[in-house]
Design a protein around this motif. Structure first.
Motif, mmCIF file in Angstrom:
data_model
loop_
_atom_site.group_PDB
_atom_site.id
_atom_site.type_symbol
_atom_site.label_atom_id
_atom_site.label_comp_id
_atom_site.label_asym_id
_atom_site.label_seq_id
_atom_site.Cartn_x
_atom_site.Cartn_y
_atom_site.Cartn_z
ATOM 1 N N GLN B 21 -29.475 50.991 -60.173
ATOM 2 C CA GLN B 21 -29.411 52.208 -60.979
ATOM 3 C C GLN B 21 -29.790 51.867 -62.400
ATOM 4 O OE1 GLN B 21 -26.819 51.324 -59.007
ATOM 5 N NE2 GLN B 21 -27.396 52.738 -57.388
ATOM 6 N N GLY B 55 -17.357 58.020 -68.248
ATOM 7 C CA GLY B 55 -17.038 56.595 -68.132
ATOM 8 C C GLY B 55 -16.898 56.099 -66.700
ATOM 9 N N GLN B 56 -17.195 56.963 -65.744
ATOM 10 C CA GLN B 56 -17.139 56.521 -64.344
ATOM 11 C C GLN B 56 -18.274 55.523 -64.082
ATOM 12 O OE1 GLN B 56 -15.698 55.475 -61.760
ATOM 13 N NE2 GLN B 56 -14.647 57.412 -61.336
ATOM 14 N N LYS B 57 -18.128 54.689 -63.059
ATOM 15 C CA LYS B 57 -19.139 53.684 -62.729
ATOM 16 C C LYS B 57 -20.468 54.367 -62.379
ATOM 17 C CE LYS B 57 -16.323 50.021 -62.573
ATOM 18 N NZ LYS B 57 -16.402 48.944 -63.570
ATOM 19 N N GLU B 58 -21.534 53.860 -62.961
ATOM 20 C CA GLU B 58 -22.860 54.462 -62.754
ATOM 21 C C GLU B 58 -23.280 54.419 -61.283
ATOM 22 O OE1 GLU B 58 -25.759 52.953 -65.478
ATOM 23 O OE2 GLU B 58 -27.439 53.996 -64.522
ATOM 24 N N GLY B 59 -23.085 53.271 -60.654
ATOM 25 C CA GLY B 59 -23.488 53.123 -59.249
ATOM 26 C C GLY B 59 -22.708 54.054 -58.340
ATOM 27 N N TYR B 60 -21.409 54.180 -58.600
ATOM 28 C CA TYR B 60 -20.553 55.076 -57.797
ATOM 29 C C TYR B 60 -21.003 56.527 -57.950
ATOM 30 C CZ TYR B 60 -16.521 57.708 -56.172
ATOM 31 O OH TYR B 60 -15.715 58.610 -55.521
#
Lengths: 102, 102
Positions: B21, B55-60
């Motif tokens: 990503q 702020g969540q994980k980019e990949g998720y």
């Protein structure tokens, strides 16, 4: 006219107007021991593919863990993790992770 | 023995070792206009049942939006929202929300 007596009656019955999720964060913290390997000791995940849980909405967290448990959301790691949890366990976990990082 | 020449060759080709990503957060911000009604102007949701995205994980994030689009994760609100998105749109949205609140 009748509102005050009704409120008093509800209060007497011990009913409150708080949200449906009213988990016990302290109990959730104990139950969260097996979550930490992936979601981190403070709810910040170790891997870009796993979500951070710290400060996430309590209702959303409870809804998703229940969905994993009940099979409406599927994931090879989360489905078995959630399988043995009671509604109370899930509400407690949700309260715990929602409380972190605030 | 052969590692250094290979690394130089890859570098020459412009290949990098960054995660898959590599979305464009600025482009994602524009695309996020229709997400804000539920997930908030800054990625903090208005409703306890909807997740914060800041702020969540980019990949998720990318994985989940693709799952909604492709039907492996189902939700009456998110499935149609994700239906028209390209892989690039999704990577850009993921980069944008991952960048918020940091």
């Amino acid at each position: 006219m009748y509102k005050l007596p009704i409120i008093i009656a509800l209060a007497t019955l011990g009913l409150s107007f708080s949200p449906a999720q009213a988990g016990d964060a302290a109990a959730g913290k104990i139950k969260a021991a097996s979550c930490a390997a992936c979601h981190g000791a403070t709810g910040i995940s170790a891997n870009d593919m796993w979500p951070n849980l710290a400060g996430q909405k309590e209702g959303y967290l409870a809804l998703q863990i229940k969905a994993f448990r009940d099979g409406t959301r599927k994931n090879p790691m989360m489905s078995p993790m959630a399988a043995g949890l009671s509604d109370a366990d899930i509400d407690n976990l949700a309260a715990y992770y929602a409380s972190l990082g605030k």
